[in-house]
Enzyme design. Structure first.
Site, PDB file in Angstrom:
ATOM      1  N   SER A  19      54.073  59.731  29.495  1.00  0.00           N
ATOM      2  CA  SER A  19      54.219  58.706  30.545  1.00  0.00           C
ATOM      3  C   SER A  19      54.173  57.295  29.950  1.00  0.00           C
ATOM      4  CB  SER A  19      53.092  58.865  31.565  1.00  0.00           C
ATOM      5  OG  SER A  19      53.101  57.765  32.446  1.00  0.00           O
ATOM      6  N   THR A  66      53.295  62.058  39.846  1.00  0.00           N
ATOM      7  CA  THR A  66      54.612  62.414  39.314  1.00  0.00           C
ATOM      8  C   THR A  66      54.777  63.935  39.291  1.00  0.00           C
ATOM      9  OG1 THR A  66      56.221  61.909  37.591  1.00  0.00           O
ATOM     10  CG2 THR A  66      53.939  62.185  36.857  1.00  0.00           C
ATOM     11  N   LYS A  70      54.794  65.341  43.582  1.00  0.00           N
ATOM     12  CA  LYS A  70      55.216  64.287  44.525  1.00  0.00           C
ATOM     13  C   LYS A  70      55.381  64.758  45.972  1.00  0.00           C
ATOM     14  CE  LYS A  70      57.537  60.999  41.513  1.00  0.00           C
ATOM     15  NZ  LYS A  70      58.681  60.125  41.315  1.00  0.00           N
ATOM     16  N   ASN A  91      54.659  58.709  45.602  1.00  0.00           N
ATOM     17  CA  ASN A  91      54.458  58.461  44.170  1.00  0.00           C
ATOM     18  C   ASN A  91      53.293  57.507  43.909  1.00  0.00           C
ATOM     19  OD1 ASN A  91      55.991  56.157  45.063  1.00  0.00           O
ATOM     20  ND2 ASN A  91      56.286  55.661  42.911  1.00  0.00           N
ATOM     21  N   ALA A 130      71.679  64.773  43.714  1.00  0.00           N
ATOM     22  CA  ALA A 130      71.087  64.911  45.051  1.00  0.00           C
ATOM     23  C   ALA A 130      69.684  65.514  44.953  1.00  0.00           C
ATOM     24  CB  ALA A 130      71.991  65.770  45.928  1.00  0.00           C
ATOM     25  N   ALA A 133      65.014  62.117  43.007  1.00  0.00           N
ATOM     26  CA  ALA A 133      65.245  60.685  42.760  1.00  0.00           C
ATOM     27  C   ALA A 133      66.367  60.174  43.654  1.00  0.00           C
ATOM     28  CB  ALA A 133      65.587  60.464  41.291  1.00  0.00           C
ATOM     29  N   ILE A 244      69.507  55.965  36.088  1.00  0.00           N
ATOM     30  CA  ILE A 244      68.051  55.957  36.217  1.00  0.00           C
ATOM     31  C   ILE A 244      67.348  56.598  35.019  1.00  0.00           C
ATOM     32  CG2 ILE A 244      68.179  55.876  38.747  1.00  0.00           C
ATOM     33  CD1 ILE A 244      66.795  58.706  38.595  1.00  0.00           C
ATOM     34  N   GLY A 267      67.687  52.217  33.326  1.00  0.00           N
ATOM     35  CA  GLY A 267      66.703  52.976  34.099  1.00  0.00           C
ATOM     36  C   GLY A 267      65.303  52.385  34.070  1.00  0.00           C
TER      37      GLY A 267
END
Ligand code: ATR
Length: 302
Positions: A19, A66, A70, A91, A130, A133, A244, A267
């Site tokens: 992360s 995360t 989520k 989030n 889809a 995100a 992203i 992103g």
């Protein structure tokens, strides 16, 4: 230095080792000399409930959430904001007076990244993918006065599902839910579409598009030499292209976009601006955006 008064915030997820958020938030706290520390916590799926209860017990002030928690975390939270409710994912959590409040800031973060380079009003937006995100971004785009939103996905099922949710949830909620009064939306003017089979339909849609947002993992490290979802000759110089994926900072898609003289948004910006929103939720202060962005870029370039 961490001491008895330090306020703890952090992130829960699995995996969490890579992360970038600890670097971003700890740089922000340092820059404003705030007595906060941000800690990553590896929480397994089956431990989510006890982790949230534990966070309350430890008087933790806030958490980011995360993968893979989520969606599931909604069941563990006392109250959530309208976008978290619509998107069905949280989030960011704030703990206050023994209660937990859930937010979705991915959606505003993504749109703020785009608004840095253009006004969304009356724009023709294409979202590719889809998944989770895409869902957060599509909901926010749909209430941003755009003229047209097209979801394009590799397979039909997810795109159809997302479009259905957008149409039904937005129209129902905006009419009936008093909590939505602070959001203005003229949903009737948005032309919402979906299509599937990217190779066949994307070039056609890009011709008239103003903004392309790629939410697929195509080009993500270590697959940096993937075939991009669109090539330079399918793009144009008035197009804004947002990938992203943030690792690498310049993806194969953004490389192609630059060749077409299109405007690019990396992103890292979505990650940055959702962080900026979170910072405000937890501290009540405006975030030091430049310090946060520098910390993210330093971390990626390590
Ligand atoms: P996230 O929740 O992080 O957005 P996801 O739910 O796995 O991730 O969604 C990724 C999206 O990218 C999906 O819509 C997926 O398409 P499918 O619905 O057909 O699975 C899309 N995607 C993933 N890999 C892709 C690839 N190589 N080419 C095109 N689309 C891809």
């Amino acid at each position: 230095m961490i001491n008895g008064t330090t306020k703890i915030v952090g992130v829960i997820g699995d995996p969490i080792e890579h992360s970038l958020s600890p670097a971003m938030f700890n740089a922000a706290f340092k820059s404003l000399k705030l007595d906060y520390a941000y800690v990553p916590f590896n929480v397994k799926k089956q431990d989510l409930r006890s982790a949230i209860a534990g966070a309350k017990a430890f008087n933790i002030k806030g958490l980011n959430v995360t993968i893979p928690h989520k969606r599931k975390v909604l069941n563990e939270i006392d109250k959530f904001d309208i976008m978290a409710n619509l998107i069905g994912a949280v989030n960011t959590i704030k703990f206050s007076n023994g209660k937990s409040y859930g937010y979705n800031t991915d959606c505003v973060g993504a749109v703020r990244a785009i608004e840095e380079v253009c006004d969304l009003k009356d724009k023709n937006v294409v979202i590719v993918g889809a998944g989770g995100a895409a869902r957060a971004i599509a909901f926010q785009i749909a209430i941003s006065n755009v003229e047209k939103l097209t979801i394009i996905n590799r397979s039909e099922k997810k795109a159809k599902f997302l479009l259905y949710d957008l149409k039904t949830l937005l129209s129902t909620n905006f009419k009936d839910n008093s909590k939505l009064e602070d959001i203005t939306i003229d949903f009737s003017h948005i032309d919402l579409n979906f299509t599937h089979g990217m190779i066949e339909s994307l070039p056609k849609h890009l011709k008239n598009a103003d903004i392309l947002i790629d939410t697929t993992p195509v080009g993500m490290y270590p697959n940096i030499n993937d075939e991009p979802i669109a090539t330079a000759n399918e793009m144009h110089s008035d197009l804004i292209v947002n990938d992203i994926v943030y690792n690498p900072n310049e993806t194969c898609l953004l490389r192609e976009a630059k060749l077409a003289n299109a405007t690019t948004i990396s992103g890292i910006k979505m990650l940055l601006y959702q962080g900026v929103e979170n910072f405000k939720i937890w501290t009540g202060l405006e975030a030091p955006v430049d310090s946060m962005e520098k910390a993210l870029l330093d971390e990626i370039n390590k």
